[in-house]
Write a protein that holds these residues in place. Structure first.
Motif, PDB file in Angstrom:
ATOM      1  N   TRP A 112      36.059  -1.499  -7.124  1.00  0.00           N
ATOM      2  CA  TRP A 112      36.677  -0.193  -7.347  1.00  0.00           C
ATOM      3  C   TRP A 112      35.895   0.931  -6.680  1.00  0.00           C
ATOM      4  N   ARG A 113      34.560   0.875  -6.779  1.00  0.00           N
ATOM      5  CA  ARG A 113      33.776   2.015  -6.293  1.00  0.00           C
ATOM      6  C   ARG A 113      33.849   2.186  -4.780  1.00  0.00           C
ATOM      7  N   LYS A 114      34.343   1.169  -4.081  1.00  0.00           N
ATOM      8  CA  LYS A 114      34.491   1.278  -2.625  1.00  0.00           C
ATOM      9  C   LYS A 114      35.754   2.044  -2.240  1.00  0.00           C
ATOM     10  N   ARG A 115      36.718   2.141  -3.187  1.00  0.00           N
ATOM     11  CA  ARG A 115      37.997   2.796  -2.860  1.00  0.00           C
ATOM     12  C   ARG A 115      38.491   3.606  -4.060  1.00  0.00           C
ATOM     13  N   LEU A 116      37.634   4.438  -4.598  1.00  0.00           N
ATOM     14  CA  LEU A 116      37.980   5.181  -5.803  1.00  0.00           C
ATOM     15  C   LEU A 116      39.146   6.148  -5.606  1.00  0.00           C
ATOM     16  N   TRP A 117      39.409   6.518  -4.359  1.00  0.00           N
ATOM     17  CA  TRP A 117      40.501   7.452  -4.073  1.00  0.00           C
ATOM     18  C   TRP A 117      41.871   6.753  -4.003  1.00  0.00           C
ATOM     19  N   SER A 118      41.891   5.424  -4.059  1.00  0.00           N
ATOM     20  CA  SER A 118      43.132   4.672  -3.875  1.00  0.00           C
ATOM     21  C   SER A 118      43.991   4.694  -5.134  1.00  0.00           C
TER      22      SER A 118
END
Length: 324
Positions: free
Chosen positions: A63-69
């Protein structure tokens, strides 16, 4: 019937070191329901213990790699909705990080963790309802067991029981005869045992009639395993293994020799004789512990010698003959 939530999300060895907590709780509260929050990559491990009712997968690492998704936002909402379905009598967090404290805070029920003596991230302390003082010098398994005992009001038994045994999981590539598992790879080069030692050890095992199985997790690790295996009679480099595959393989081995890595701790948990090689970490903190033959060799920047390892491997094989 107590309703308990364990929050131990990663990594592999740490989850294995928490399995005895489940056995302890079920010993003192046979009707307890125990749920477990674990990172999605490790959910197979708590499921191996029959005392775990539900495993709640979490994916903070992803999750922390794409929190804006938006897709990630939907996954987080789904996790929180699942977390909200139950009210817990105790939420026990042996991990002690901000991310595990966040889970404890969002779950429904009183949360328990280590106090400042053992907590890994002191910024997490204010988020817990209760914290407990445990000797810093205790083995990590002992710490986990004492934490749960203090949280739930019991004293753990002396025996350590991981709660999993031989895993009925078919592996067509396993040899028909007896074999040893050589866990030659680990996350850091400093924790590796020298390749010539592995080659000598594998040759000594072959002389006793044991094939060697070597494992890997990355391309570089596979190359290392193949280099060593090429020097060993009948050695097998395993295919890419799931956690269930690894558990089944290790549970059927005559002996496991491994560096400080998760698979070594799985071998110990399924009660296979296990020789753990520590080259740059402290075995007093997280060495293998079991009723079967186990040995922790080496230490921080201290590689055990080939002769020392071989001596314990032969003793472990002798111990199997006695029990059989």
């Amino acid at each position: 019937m107590p309703n308990i939530l364990l929050v131990r999300m990663s990594s592999m060895g740490d989850l294995i070191h928490t399995l005895p907590v489940v056995t302890d709780i079920k010993t003192h509260f046979p009707d307890a329901q125990i749920d477990w929050v674990a990172e999605e990559a490790y959910t197979e491990l708590p499921r191996l213990h029959p005392g775990v009712a539900h495993v709640l997968p979490i994916a903070i690492r992803r999750w922390r790699k794409r929190l804006w998704s938006p897709a990630i936002h939907a996954e987080i909402r789904a996790f929180l909705e699942r977390l909200d379905q139950d009210r817990y009598d105790a939420i026990i967090d042996p991990q002690g990080l901000l991310k595990s404290a966040w889970v404890c805070k969002r779950a429904r029920g009183p949360s328990c963790a280590f106090d400042k003596t053992n907590i890994r991230d002191r910024f997490a302390l204010p988020f817990y309802d209760r914290t407990f003082a445990i000797p810093k010098t205790d083995h990590v398994i002992t710490k986990n067991r004492k934490l749960a005992g203090l949280a739930l009001g019991y004293t753990p038994d002396e025996a350590i029981r991981y709660g999993i045994r031989n895993v009925d999981h078919p592996l067509a590539w396993l040899p028909a005869g007896p074999y040893a598992c050589l866990l030659v790879n680990t996350a850091r080069a400093a924790k590796e045992w020298h390749e010539p030692n592995w080659i000598r050890l594998g040759q000594a095992l072959a002389a006793t009639g044991l094939q060697s199985i070597l494992t890997w997790g990355s391309h570089a690790e596979r190359e290392r395993a193949e280099r060593i295996a090429s020097q060993l009679p009948g050695a097998i480099v395993a295919p890419k293994l799931t956690l269930m595959d690894a558990t089944a393989m290790l549970s059927r081995a005559e002996v496991t020799i491994g560096v400080d890595t998760g698979f070594t701790h799985i071998s110990n948990a399924v009660e296979t004789p296990t020789i753990a090689i520590f080259c740059d970490s402290d075995p007093n903190h997280a060495g293998v512990i079991g009723d079967q033959y186990v040995a922790n060799l080496g230490g921080v920047q201290q590689q055990p010698s080939f002769d020392e390892v071989l001596q314990h491997v032969l003793a472990a094989l002798d111990s199997r003959k006695v029990t059989e």
